[in-house]
Design a protein around this motif. Structure first.
Motif, PDB file in Angstrom:
ATOM      1  N   ASN A   1       0.801  -1.224   0.000  1.00  0.00           N
ATOM      2  CA  ASN A   1       0.000   0.000   0.000  1.00  0.00           C
ATOM      3  C   ASN A   1       0.832   1.272   0.000  1.00  0.00           C
ATOM      4  OD1 ASN A   1       0.947   0.139   2.590  1.00  0.00           O
ATOM      5  ND2 ASN A   1      -1.046   0.289   3.551  1.00  0.00           N
ATOM      6  N   HIS A   2       2.144   1.157   0.073  1.00  0.00           N
ATOM      7  CA  HIS A   2       2.960   2.369   0.124  1.00  0.00           C
ATOM      8  C   HIS A   2       3.704   2.615  -1.177  1.00  0.00           C
ATOM      9  CE1 HIS A   2       5.672  -0.890   1.376  1.00  0.00           C
ATOM     10  NE2 HIS A   2       6.583  -0.196   0.736  1.00  0.00           N
ATOM     11  N   ASN A   3       3.248   2.029  -2.243  1.00  0.00           N
ATOM     12  CA  ASN A   3       3.922   2.123  -3.518  1.00  0.00           C
ATOM     13  C   ASN A   3       2.947   2.758  -4.515  1.00  0.00           C
ATOM     14  OD1 ASN A   3       6.016   1.725  -5.251  1.00  0.00           O
ATOM     15  ND2 ASN A   3       5.758  -0.474  -5.434  1.00  0.00           N
ATOM     16  N   PHE A   4       2.800   4.085  -4.461  1.00  0.00           N
ATOM     17  CA  PHE A   4       1.813   4.740  -5.292  1.00  0.00           C
ATOM     18  C   PHE A   4       2.302   6.099  -5.753  1.00  0.00           C
ATOM     19  CE2 PHE A   4       0.884   5.868  -0.938  1.00  0.00           C
ATOM     20  CZ  PHE A   4       0.608   7.225  -0.982  1.00  0.00           C
ATOM     21  N   ILE A   5       1.632   6.603  -6.781  1.00  0.00           N
ATOM     22  CA  ILE A   5       1.929   7.909  -7.360  1.00  0.00           C
ATOM     23  C   ILE A   5       0.602   8.647  -7.503  1.00  0.00           C
ATOM     24  CG2 ILE A   5       2.724   9.112  -9.426  1.00  0.00           C
ATOM     25  CD1 ILE A   5       4.525   6.724  -9.974  1.00  0.00           C
TER      26      ILE A   5
ATOM     27  N   GLY B   1       3.517  17.785  -6.225  1.00  0.00           N
ATOM     28  CA  GLY B   1       4.418  17.152  -5.264  1.00  0.00           C
ATOM     29  C   GLY B   1       4.063  15.714  -4.990  1.00  0.00           C
ATOM     30  N   GLY B   2       4.964  15.033  -4.317  1.00  0.00           N
ATOM     31  CA  GLY B   2       4.748  13.642  -3.953  1.00  0.00           C
ATOM     32  C   GLY B   2       3.968  13.547  -2.654  1.00  0.00           C
ATOM     33  N   PHE B   3       3.071  12.603  -2.568  1.00  0.00           N
ATOM     34  CA  PHE B   3       2.228  12.450  -1.389  1.00  0.00           C
ATOM     35  C   PHE B   3       2.584  11.161  -0.669  1.00  0.00           C
ATOM     36  CE2 PHE B   3      -0.025  15.115  -4.347  1.00  0.00           C
ATOM     37  CZ  PHE B   3      -0.393  16.184  -3.553  1.00  0.00           C
ATOM     38  N   THR B   4       2.510  11.193   0.645  1.00  0.00           N
ATOM     39  CA  THR B   4       2.832  10.022   1.447  1.00  0.00           C
ATOM     40  C   THR B   4       1.605   9.260   1.894  1.00  0.00           C
ATOM     41  OG1 THR B   4       2.882  11.403   3.425  1.00  0.00           O
ATOM     42  CG2 THR B   4       4.982  11.007   2.321  1.00  0.00           C
ATOM     43  N   GLU B   5       0.428   9.873   1.746  1.00  0.00           N
ATOM     44  CA  GLU B   5      -0.800   9.205   2.178  1.00  0.00           C
ATOM     45  C   GLU B   5      -1.969   9.682   1.323  1.00  0.00           C
ATOM     46  OE1 GLU B   5      -3.482   8.896   6.230  1.00  0.00           O
ATOM     47  OE2 GLU B   5      -1.360   9.358   6.410  1.00  0.00           O
ATOM     48  N   CYS B   6      -2.850   8.754   1.006  1.00  0.00           N
ATOM     49  CA  CYS B   6      -4.053   9.065   0.252  1.00  0.00           C
ATOM     50  C   CYS B   6      -5.205   8.317   0.894  1.00  0.00           C
ATOM     51  CB  CYS B   6      -3.893   8.639  -1.207  1.00  0.00           C
ATOM     52  SG  CYS B   6      -5.396   8.791  -2.182  1.00  0.00           S
ATOM     53  N   GLY B   7      -6.264   9.008   1.229  1.00  0.00           N
ATOM     54  CA  GLY B   7      -7.449   8.386   1.809  1.00  0.00           C
ATOM     55  C   GLY B   7      -8.697   8.892   1.117  1.00  0.00           C
TER      56      GLY B   7
ATOM     57  N   ILE C   1      -4.531   8.481  -9.403  1.00  0.00           N
ATOM     58  CA  ILE C   1      -3.878   7.793  -8.291  1.00  0.00           C
ATOM     59  C   ILE C   1      -3.498   6.406  -8.797  1.00  0.00           C
ATOM     60  CG2 ILE C   1      -4.140   6.949  -5.934  1.00  0.00           C
ATOM     61  CD1 ILE C   1      -6.440   9.170  -5.769  1.00  0.00           C
ATOM     62  N   VAL C   2      -2.214   6.112  -8.796  1.00  0.00           N
ATOM     63  CA  VAL C   2      -1.717   4.861  -9.368  1.00  0.00           C
ATOM     64  C   VAL C   2      -1.070   4.023  -8.277  1.00  0.00           C
ATOM     65  CG1 VAL C   2      -0.195   3.841 -11.111  1.00  0.00           C
ATOM     66  CG2 VAL C   2      -1.207   6.088 -11.513  1.00  0.00           C
TER      67      VAL C   2
ATOM     68  N   ALA D   1      -5.485  11.886 -19.572  1.00  0.00           N
ATOM     69  CA  ALA D   1      -4.998  12.101 -18.207  1.00  0.00           C
ATOM     70  C   ALA D   1      -4.254  10.894 -17.679  1.00  0.00           C
ATOM     71  CB  ALA D   1      -6.163  12.430 -17.279  1.00  0.00           C
ATOM     72  N   VAL D   2      -4.615   9.700 -18.119  1.00  0.00           N
ATOM     73  CA  VAL D   2      -3.965   8.522 -17.581  1.00  0.00           C
ATOM     74  C   VAL D   2      -2.807   8.047 -18.445  1.00  0.00           C
ATOM     75  CG1 VAL D   2      -5.997   7.734 -16.336  1.00  0.00           C
ATOM     76  CG2 VAL D   2      -5.596   6.917 -18.651  1.00  0.00           C
ATOM     77  N   GLY D   3      -2.423   8.850 -19.411  1.00  0.00           N
ATOM     78  CA  GLY D   3      -1.234   8.524 -20.187  1.00  0.00           C
ATOM     79  C   GLY D   3      -0.027   8.477 -19.259  1.00  0.00           C
ATOM     80  N   MET D   4       0.931   7.655 -19.590  1.00  0.00           N
ATOM     81  CA  MET D   4       2.069   7.458 -18.682  1.00  0.00           C
ATOM     82  C   MET D   4       2.821   8.752 -18.393  1.00  0.00           C
ATOM     83  SD  MET D   4       1.760   4.481 -17.694  1.00  0.00           S
ATOM     84  CE  MET D   4       3.262   4.072 -16.846  1.00  0.00           C
ATOM     85  N   SER D   5       2.924   9.648 -19.363  1.00  0.00           N
ATOM     86  CA  SER D   5       3.639  10.894 -19.090  1.00  0.00           C
ATOM     87  C   SER D   5       2.897  11.727 -18.055  1.00  0.00           C
ATOM     88  CB  SER D   5       3.827  11.689 -20.377  1.00  0.00           C
ATOM     89  OG  SER D   5       2.574  12.045 -20.914  1.00  0.00           O
ATOM     90  N   ALA D   6       1.563  11.699 -18.082  1.00  0.00           N
ATOM     91  CA  ALA D   6       0.783  12.468 -17.111  1.00  0.00           C
ATOM     92  C   ALA D   6       0.843  11.820 -15.733  1.00  0.00           C
ATOM     93  CB  ALA D   6      -0.668  12.576 -17.569  1.00  0.00           C
ATOM     94  N   ILE D   7       0.844  10.499 -15.683  1.00  0.00           N
ATOM     95  CA  ILE D   7       0.847   9.802 -14.402  1.00  0.00           C
ATOM     96  C   ILE D   7       2.120  10.088 -13.622  1.00  0.00           C
ATOM     97  CG2 ILE D   7       0.976   7.514 -13.338  1.00  0.00           C
ATOM     98  CD1 ILE D   7      -0.948   6.594 -15.538  1.00  0.00           C
TER      99      ILE D   7
END
Length: 183
Positions: free
Chosen positions: A15-19, A46-52, A115-116, A34-40
């Motif tokens: 669960n801690h491996n996301f973008i 910025g990078g996020f450490t948690e998503c709920g 959210i990937v 929006a879900v093209g790899m360059s956009a993802i």
């Protein structure tokens, strides 16, 4: 974990491996752009450490049929989406604050989000996409001079729908099977 017939393990995804990417909603690219790899992999804020808050609920309406006292019929009505909360350690930028504060000045722009969830091989396993995100709450870090914890800021985002991109996990499973055959 049970072994598959090929001898490959099918462990849960970490669960801690996301973008997370936040994208300008005013573009005409839509879901597939929006879900093209360059956009993802271009993390806009910025990078996020948690998503709920990757949640949806189906509201129901009960109908009590005359003469049928033993039960009530239930019919689906609307889907409601929970707000998404993103948290990250405070960096040198003010991007989250600026996005939220832009709305207080009447200059804010909605953002779509991707959210990937990645496998241990950094291959997308699941992709969620939300539309027209609106920052409804910004929370700055709690500061306490007697503790040495990381300063965390968060932003809560209301949105107009969450969808999961189909067939993404199938590609990750196929790559995992190929990797299992190579070993």
């Amino acid at each position: 974990m049970a072994l598959r017939p090929t001898g490959r393990r099918d462990d849960p995804v970490l669960n801690h491996n996301f973008i997370i990417s936040l994208l300008d909603s005013s573009g005409a690219s839509g879901l597939f752009g929006a879900v093209g790899m360059s956009a993802i992999f271009d993390v806009a804020l910025g990078g996020f450490t948690e998503c709920g808050g990757l949640e949806m609920s189906l509201q129901i309406e009960e109908f009590r049929e005359g003469g049928n006292n033993g039960r009530a019929l239930k019919f689906p009505t609307r889907v409601t989406w929970s707000n998404i909360t993103l948290k990250k350690g405070v960096g040198s930028g003010t991007a989250l604050w600026d996005w939220h504060y832009g709305f207080t000045e009447g200059k804010g722009k909605r953002r779509d989000g991707v959210i990937v969830l990645l496998t241990d091989r950094q291959v997308p396993n699941n992709i969620w996409y939300f539309r027209r995100g609106l920052p409804v709450k910004y929370t700055g870090p709690s500061l306490n001079a007697t503790q040495s914890s990381v300063a965390i800021e968060s932003i809560e985002i209301a949105h107009e729908g969450l969808s999961q991109v189909p067939f993404v996990g199938a590609g990750a499973a196929a790559l995992g099977a190929l990797a299992g055959l190579a070993t």
